[in-house]
Design an enzyme around this catalytic site. Structure first.
Site, short mmCIF file in Angstrom:
data_model
loop_
_atom_site.label_atom_id
_atom_site.label_comp_id
_atom_site.label_asym_id
_atom_site.label_seq_id
_atom_site.Cartn_x
_atom_site.Cartn_y
_atom_site.Cartn_z
CG ASN A 7 -15.69 -23.39 22.37
OD1 ASN A 7 -14.84 -22.59 21.97
ND2 ASN A 7 -16.99 -23.18 22.26
CE LYS A 14 -20.15 -24.68 26.55
NZ LYS A 14 -21.02 -24.27 25.49
CG HIS A 174 -22.87 -19.14 14.71
ND1 HIS A 174 -23.55 -17.95 14.51
CD2 HIS A 174 -22.25 -19.01 15.90
CE1 HIS A 174 -23.34 -17.14 15.53
NE2 HIS A 174 -22.55 -17.76 16.40
CG LEU A 203 -31.75 -16.44 16.45
CD1 LEU A 203 -33.25 -16.18 16.58
CD2 LEU A 203 -31.10 -15.40 15.54
CG ASN A 205 -24.25 -14.04 24.47
OD1 ASN A 205 -25.09 -13.20 24.76
ND2 ASN A 205 -23.74 -14.88 25.35
N GLY A 206 -23.96 -14.49 19.90
CA GLY A 206 -23.71 -14.20 18.49
C GLY A 206 -24.90 -14.74 17.71
NE ARG A 235 -20.20 -10.87 18.22
CZ ARG A 235 -20.18 -12.17 17.92
NH1 ARG A 235 -20.22 -12.55 16.65
NH2 ARG A 235 -20.11 -13.06 18.86
CG MET A 278 -33.95 -12.04 23.88
SD MET A 278 -34.40 -10.39 23.23
CE MET A 278 -33.70 -10.46 21.58
NE ARG A 279 -33.00 -15.96 30.96
CZ ARG A 279 -32.53 -17.14 31.35
NH1 ARG A 279 -33.29 -17.94 32.05
NH2 ARG A 279 -31.32 -17.51 31.04
CB ILE A 326 -32.34 -15.67 21.40
CG1 ILE A 326 -31.42 -14.81 22.28
CG2 ILE A 326 -33.59 -14.91 21.01
CD1 ILE A 326 -30.82 -13.59 21.57
N GLY A 327 -33.16 -18.44 20.25
CA GLY A 327 -34.02 -19.22 19.36
C GLY A 327 -34.72 -20.37 20.07
CD GLU A 379 -22.26 -24.35 18.50
OE1 GLU A 379 -21.50 -23.71 17.78
OE2 GLU A 379 -22.86 -23.86 19.47
P1 AMP Z 1 -26.27 -18.60 23.95
O1 AMP Z 1 -25.13 -17.74 23.49
O2 AMP Z 1 -26.72 -19.59 22.92
O3 AMP Z 1 -26.06 -19.21 25.31
O4 AMP Z 1 -27.54 -17.61 24.14
C1 AMP Z 1 -27.51 -16.56 25.05
C2 AMP Z 1 -28.77 -15.69 24.82
O5 AMP Z 1 -29.94 -16.50 25.02
C3 AMP Z 1 -28.87 -14.54 25.82
O6 AMP Z 1 -29.30 -13.36 25.13
C4 AMP Z 1 -29.97 -15.01 26.75
O7 AMP Z 1 -30.67 -13.95 27.35
C5 AMP Z 1 -30.86 -15.76 25.78
N1 AMP Z 1 -31.82 -16.60 26.53
C6 AMP Z 1 -31.56 -17.68 27.30
N2 AMP Z 1 -32.70 -18.11 27.89
C7 AMP Z 1 -33.69 -17.26 27.50
C8 AMP Z 1 -35.10 -17.17 27.77
N3 AMP Z 1 -35.71 -18.02 28.57
N4 AMP Z 1 -35.79 -16.18 27.17
C9 AMP Z 1 -35.18 -15.29 26.35
N5 AMP Z 1 -33.87 -15.32 26.07
C10 AMP Z 1 -33.14 -16.30 26.62
#
Ligand code: AMP
Length: 394
Positions: A7, A14, A174, A203, A205-206, A235, A278-279, A326-327, A379
């Protein structure tokens, strides 16, 4: 046999060496800040981590390191193919494709549709062809899964020439993740995928939601570019199309600057004035940071509205799937979203929802509610499976 999954981002690469049958990962890693003095590569060999400096390194140098490591692990010779994530395949690709000069040219013609992503994907492909000249190279497109969307879902109400001559339509992204989690959800629900009406919410970053009818995408919240739809890390998601002209006059910005701001300076970051993560937002909101709470509330509101809209595209709803960083991890975003979806009969099982964090997928709703599920996306495995499937069919 193993598949090397790549990727390539604008300054990152990656990779994962994946068994397409079992999903086992023998070697994985991430090269970052490629092209700069700070370039480095992290490698993970079954839990054992190493970081290598790559000073000014390119994709080619990053791949050289991967090659050397494959040799050390005795995997050289057991690789069957290289699978590449390609973001935009336009209308041309509705399935993975074996990369030939002609396919590479077709990917290049999609560059105007994904100017940030496709050039990086092409650079990664070229480096991989040089590093692995004897292996088949397979492109797996983020847009391909959504090529089953009907015209009522993919057309914009704009002059027809824009569509016919310039490809202005909704594509969706996605796709690899949505396809993977929909199939996993069917297994968890012990029902045939072909009979299910699912909304999948990726859910990270995108962010995007997808209406999956019988295993096929029939609608997506993302459109011509990955900017449409939900609120995301940086975004904006949906805005009034009149905004561009208005703000460019008022703030003296060019259209390019407006688009860049909507991509990089908007979303959760802009609403919170704090972070796109989000965290961190949840932690700040718990400390009483009002703007962080507002950012989360707007994110959730847009998400719930979008899921409900997808139920209309499906003509019913057998379940909602949450995935992505996030999800998979934020029990509070899931609970808040499902609470807003009470109108569709959803009721959260707080205890099950709290238990469903990364690595622990499951159903998070009460017995009398339509099911909502948490599924870990994968993925890399999906790309490996798609590449293997294509080679087997050939
Ligand atoms: P990704 O792009 O799939 O790696 O997701 C990144 C997003 O997931 C970021 O906004 C992170 O803050 C969120 N995220 C990862 N772990 C947690 C968590 N334990 N609680 C809330 N959001 C999280």
């Amino acid at each position: 046999m193993w598949i090397l999954v790549l990727n390539s981002g604008s300054s990152s690469l990656k990779f994962a060496v994946v068994n397409p049958g079992s999903g086992e990962v023998r070697l994985s890693g991430l090269a970052e800040r490629l092209g700069s003095e700070a370039a480095s590569m992290r490698m993970d060999r079954g839990g054992e981590r190493q970081t290598h400096a790559l000073k000014g390194g390119s994709y080619a140098q990053a791949l050289d390191l991967v090659l050397a490591e494959l040799g050390r692990l005795g995997l050289w010779g057991q690789l069957r193919a290289v699978g590449h994530r390609v973001v935009h395949g336009g209308e041309r690709f509705s399935a993975p494709a074996l990369i030939t000069p002609e396919v590479l040219e077709a990917i290049r013609t999609c560059v105007p549709l994904a100017p940030l992503h496709n050039p990086a994907n092409i650079a990664g492909i070229k480096a991989a062809i040089r590093a692995f000249p004897d292996l088949p190279q397979v492109a797996v497109f983020d847009t391909a899964f959504h090529q089953t969307m009907p015209e009522v879902a993919y057309r914009y109400a704009v002059p027809e020439a824009w569509y016919r001559q310039h490809g202005v339509r909704r594509y969706g992204f996605h796709g690899t993740s949505h396809a993977f989690v929909a199939a996993e959800a069917a297994q968890l629900l012990a029902r045939p995928l072909t009979e299910l009406k699912l909304v999948t919410a990726h859910l990270g970053n995108g962010c995007s939601v997808c209406a999956v009818l019988g295993g096929r995408s029939v609608d997506s919240s993302m459109g011509l570019t990955p900017l449409e739809g939900l609120v995301m890390g940086t975004r904006s998601g949906d805005v009034d199309p009149g905004l561009h002209d208005y703000i460019s006059r008022q703030a003296g910005l060019s259209l390019t600057e407006v688009t860049a701001a909507l991509n990089r300076e908007s979303g959760l970051l802009a609403l919170s004035g704090l972070t796109n993560d989000m965290r961190e937002l949840e932690e700040a909101a718990a400390r009483g940071h009002a703007q962080a709470q507002l950012a989360i509330d707007i994110f959730v509101n847009r998400l719930a509205r979008s899921i409900a809209a997808m139920a209309v595209s499906l003509g019913g709803l057998d379940g909602v799937v949450f995935t992505g960083g996030i999800g998979e991890n934020s029990a509070s975003v899931r609970a808040a979203t499902l609470t807003r979806l009470r109108v569709l009969g959803f009721a959260v099982d707080q205890e099950a929802n709290g238990r469903a964090v990364r690595g622990h997928p499951g159903i998070i709703t009460a017995p009398d509610s339509p099911p909502a599920l948490v599924i870990n996306t994968n993925e890399e495995w999906m790309i490996a499976r798609e590449a293997q499937g294509l080679l087997n069919s050939d």
